[in-house]
Design an enzyme around this catalytic site. Structure first.
Site, PDB file in Angstrom:
ATOM      1  N   THR A   1       0.830  -1.210   0.000  1.00 37.51           N
ATOM      2  CA  THR A   1       0.000   0.000   0.000  1.00 37.51           C
ATOM      3  C   THR A   1       0.859   1.252   0.000  1.00 37.51           C
ATOM      4  O   THR A   1       1.965   1.237   0.514  1.00 37.51           O
ATOM      5  CB  THR A   1      -0.869  -0.043   1.272  1.00 37.51           C
ATOM      6  OG1 THR A   1      -1.796  -1.098   1.123  1.00 37.51           O
ATOM      7  CG2 THR A   1      -1.603   1.253   1.528  1.00 37.51           C
TER       8      THR A   1
ATOM      9  N   GLY B   1     -10.095  -3.588   3.206  1.00 36.15           N
ATOM     10  CA  GLY B   1      -9.200  -3.467   4.361  1.00 36.15           C
ATOM     11  C   GLY B   1      -9.374  -2.149   5.088  1.00 36.15           C
ATOM     12  O   GLY B   1     -10.419  -1.490   5.010  1.00 36.15           O
TER      13      GLY B   1
END
Ligand code: ASP
Length: 314
Positions: A181, A211
């Site tokens: 990420t 998430g």
């Protein structure tokens, strides 16, 4: 007034012995490019929001990271991306989850914040909004990278037959989990702060799994009274810990510094929840923090007082 940008490109089992010097160089220069671009926005009097947007887009466009172009494959072999942004002065926020074919999900999250009258859009609806607003889209091929494909193929097989695999094999797969990420936080010359986070989520995710990244307060948060935070790691524990907001709360209600608050959340609370990962943060005085409980985290910061760091390992 001191201004600062901090960025990350994900945390996880990032070990020097697994890295070639070429790859290390590629990551370092990608981090540098994003950092310098974000910093020059701040240097020329631009807003924290523009700085985090600029840095995040550069990371999304780089296949080294699990966001935008480099997003991982889902169970069905697709790319479903999540992103969020928050501005600390107005407390305005925008987020998208499970969007497909969007070139820069962070751009869409900002569009949601500024032009939708909503905070959080998902799936097809978010894609429709993107088309209405003229946000850039790309065909599936744009998001293909051999590295992510190979990564997915190995995990896909083991997941389908997880009961047939020995614990040892599963553990090895889990051990080499990397979370790529991307995120950025910044404090501009007026003392306003902002946070942005963007991700492809976790390899082989299914059932529309989302998430922590786009969940305001979990993966992303900003408040001028405290700090701006962008998280990376195993999203589920970060959601349960309300990690980003908890950093802010420890500062607001307990008087912690941004470094103390970040350490409390990442090195204590998340460790207790078995939550692997880290975060970057900045307070409204431009003090940076980069804390992680995994082997490594791609990270960098630059402040107007001359302090500067680009690092990968512990
Ligand atoms: N936190 C992200 C998620 O769980 C993954 C990552 O940080 O790489 O979707």
């Amino acid at each position: 007034m001191k201004f600062t940008i901090v960025i990350h490109g994900g945390a996880g089992t990032i070990l020097k012995e697994d890295m070639t010097s070429e790859l290390e160089q590629a990551y370092t220069s990608a981090l540098n490019d994003a950092l310098e671009a974000g910093y020059s926005v701040l240097e020329t009097g631009g807003s924290a929001l523009d700085a985090v947007k600029t840095a995040t887009i550069i990371l999304e466009d780089n296949t080294l990271f699990n966001a935008g172009r480099g997003s991982v494959f889902t169970k069905k072999g697709l790319h479903e991306m999540d992103a969020a942004v928050m501005e600390g002065k107005s407390l305005l926020a925008g987020a998208v989850a499970g969007v497909r074919n969007i070139r820069n999900p962070i751009e869409l999250a900002i569009e949601v914040m500024q032009h939708s009258n909503h905070v959080f859009l998902s799936g097809e609806g978010a894609n429709d909004f993107a088309i209405n607003r003229g946000i850039k889209v790309e065909p599936d091929e744009y998001f293909f990278s051999q590295f992510r494909y190979d990564q997915w193929k190995s995990i896909r097989d083991s997941d389908s037959y997880s009961l047939d695999h020995s614990q040892d094999k599963v553990e090895k797969l889990m051990k080499h989990r990397k979370f790529g990420t991307v995120g950025a936080v910044a404090c501009d010359q007026t003392g306003t702060i902002a946070a942005a986070t963007s991700t492809g989520g976790m390899t082989n995710k299914k059932y529309g799994r989302i998430g922590d990244t786009p969940v305001i307060g979990s993966g992303t948060y900003a408040n001028n009274h405290t700090c701006a935070v962008s998280c990376t790691g195993h999203g589920e524990p970060f959601i349960r810990a309300v990690a980003a907001y908890d950093v802010s709360c420890l500062m607001e209600y307990k008087g912690y510094t941004v470094q103390q608050a970040s350490e409390e959340v990442i090195l204590k609370k998340l460790v207790e929840l078995n939550g692997e990962g880290g975060l970057i943060a900045v307070d409204a005085q431009g003090t940076p923090a980069m804390v992680f409980n995994s082997a490594g985290m791609y990270r960098a910061f630059k402040s107007s007082d001359g302090s500067h760091e680009v690092a990968i390992y512990k």
